[in-house]
Design a protein around this motif. Sequence first.
Motif, short mmCIF file in Angstrom:
data_model
loop_
_atom_site.label_atom_id
_atom_site.label_comp_id
_atom_site.label_asym_id
_atom_site.label_seq_id
_atom_site.Cartn_x
_atom_site.Cartn_y
_atom_site.Cartn_z
N UNK A 1 -30.82 42.91 31.59
CA UNK A 1 -30.92 44.14 30.79
C UNK A 1 -32.34 44.30 30.25
N UNK A 2 -32.87 43.24 29.65
CA UNK A 2 -34.21 43.31 29.07
C UNK A 2 -35.25 43.69 30.13
N UNK A 3 -35.15 43.10 31.31
CA UNK A 3 -36.09 43.41 32.39
C UNK A 3 -36.00 44.88 32.78
N UNK A 4 -34.81 45.43 32.73
CA UNK A 4 -34.62 46.82 33.12
C UNK A 4 -35.17 47.80 32.10
N UNK A 5 -35.07 47.48 30.82
CA UNK A 5 -35.43 48.47 29.79
C UNK A 5 -36.77 48.24 29.12
N UNK A 6 -37.39 47.07 29.30
CA UNK A 6 -38.67 46.83 28.64
C UNK A 6 -39.67 47.89 29.12
N UNK A 7 -40.47 48.39 28.17
CA UNK A 7 -41.38 49.48 28.52
C UNK A 7 -42.75 49.27 27.92
N UNK A 8 -43.64 50.20 28.21
CA UNK A 8 -45.00 50.12 27.71
C UNK A 8 -45.80 49.06 28.44
N UNK A 9 -46.93 48.70 27.86
CA UNK A 9 -47.79 47.70 28.50
C UNK A 9 -47.08 46.35 28.63
N UNK A 10 -46.16 46.06 27.73
CA UNK A 10 -45.43 44.79 27.79
C UNK A 10 -44.63 44.66 29.08
N UNK A 11 -44.24 45.77 29.66
CA UNK A 11 -43.44 45.74 30.89
C UNK A 11 -44.16 44.97 32.00
N UNK A 12 -45.48 45.10 32.06
CA UNK A 12 -46.25 44.45 33.12
C UNK A 12 -46.05 42.94 33.13
N UNK A 13 -45.87 42.36 31.97
CA UNK A 13 -45.68 40.92 31.83
C UNK A 13 -44.22 40.54 31.70
N UNK A 14 -43.51 41.27 30.87
CA UNK A 14 -42.17 40.84 30.48
C UNK A 14 -41.09 41.08 31.52
N UNK A 15 -41.23 42.08 32.36
CA UNK A 15 -40.20 42.30 33.37
C UNK A 15 -40.02 41.04 34.23
N UNK A 16 -41.11 40.53 34.79
CA UNK A 16 -41.02 39.33 35.62
C UNK A 16 -40.60 38.11 34.80
N UNK A 17 -41.09 38.02 33.57
CA UNK A 17 -40.70 36.91 32.70
C UNK A 17 -39.18 36.90 32.52
N UNK A 18 -38.60 38.06 32.17
CA UNK A 18 -37.16 38.13 31.96
C UNK A 18 -36.38 37.84 33.24
N UNK A 19 -36.85 38.33 34.37
CA UNK A 19 -36.13 38.07 35.63
C UNK A 19 -36.18 36.58 36.00
N UNK A 20 -37.32 35.94 35.77
CA UNK A 20 -37.41 34.49 36.03
C UNK A 20 -36.48 33.71 35.11
N UNK A 21 -36.40 34.13 33.86
CA UNK A 21 -35.50 33.47 32.92
C UNK A 21 -34.04 33.65 33.36
N UNK A 22 -33.70 34.84 33.83
CA UNK A 22 -32.33 35.09 34.32
C UNK A 22 -31.98 34.13 35.45
N UNK A 23 -32.93 33.89 36.34
CA UNK A 23 -32.68 32.95 37.44
C UNK A 23 -32.46 31.53 36.93
N UNK A 24 -33.26 31.11 35.95
CA UNK A 24 -33.07 29.77 35.36
C UNK A 24 -31.68 29.64 34.74
N UNK A 25 -31.28 30.66 33.98
CA UNK A 25 -29.98 30.61 33.31
C UNK A 25 -28.84 30.66 34.32
N UNK A 26 -29.04 31.34 35.43
CA UNK A 26 -28.02 31.37 36.48
C UNK A 26 -27.83 29.97 37.08
N UNK A 27 -28.93 29.26 37.26
CA UNK A 27 -28.85 27.88 37.76
C UNK A 27 -28.08 27.00 36.78
#
Length: 143
Positions: free
Chosen positions: A28-54
């Motif tokens: 959810x966070x990766x989908x809705x994060x906006x502004x300049x933070x999106x450039x960094x945080x989208x990938x950060x959140x998606x990587x975290x989702x993968x870790x938590x899935x493991x």
Amino acid sequence: MDPQMKNLIDGLNEDLSYELTAVHQYIYNAAVVSGLARLTLKDFFLNEANDEMTHSQYLSEKIASLGGEPKVESKPISSLRNVKEMLEATLQAEIDTIQRYTQRIEQAEAVRDLELKIKLEDFIADETKHKEEIQRLLADPRL
């Protein structure tokens, strides 16, 4: 079933629920994060989702191998869109997860499950890394 084992399985199911929630929250966070933070945080959140899935997959399999029934139900997620609030909620979730895993290590030791204890220590290392990354992100005065 031995009461200590039942308590451990119940605790692992609680952990599983929170890990699944984290997966959903990070997506959810990766989908809705906006502004300049999106450039960094989208990938950060998606990587975290993968870790938590493991983590979720391991917990599910461990619960089953201990004779329990994995409960694959997540808790509600928050629909925050403010980047700072999003990161603060994520930081608190990581802190809470570390506390739960610390309790679970004690339960694993009580039933003499060394493999689980070591795996949970690895999870604590992962969650601590996540926590520290979030703390560094929150240190940005632009948030």
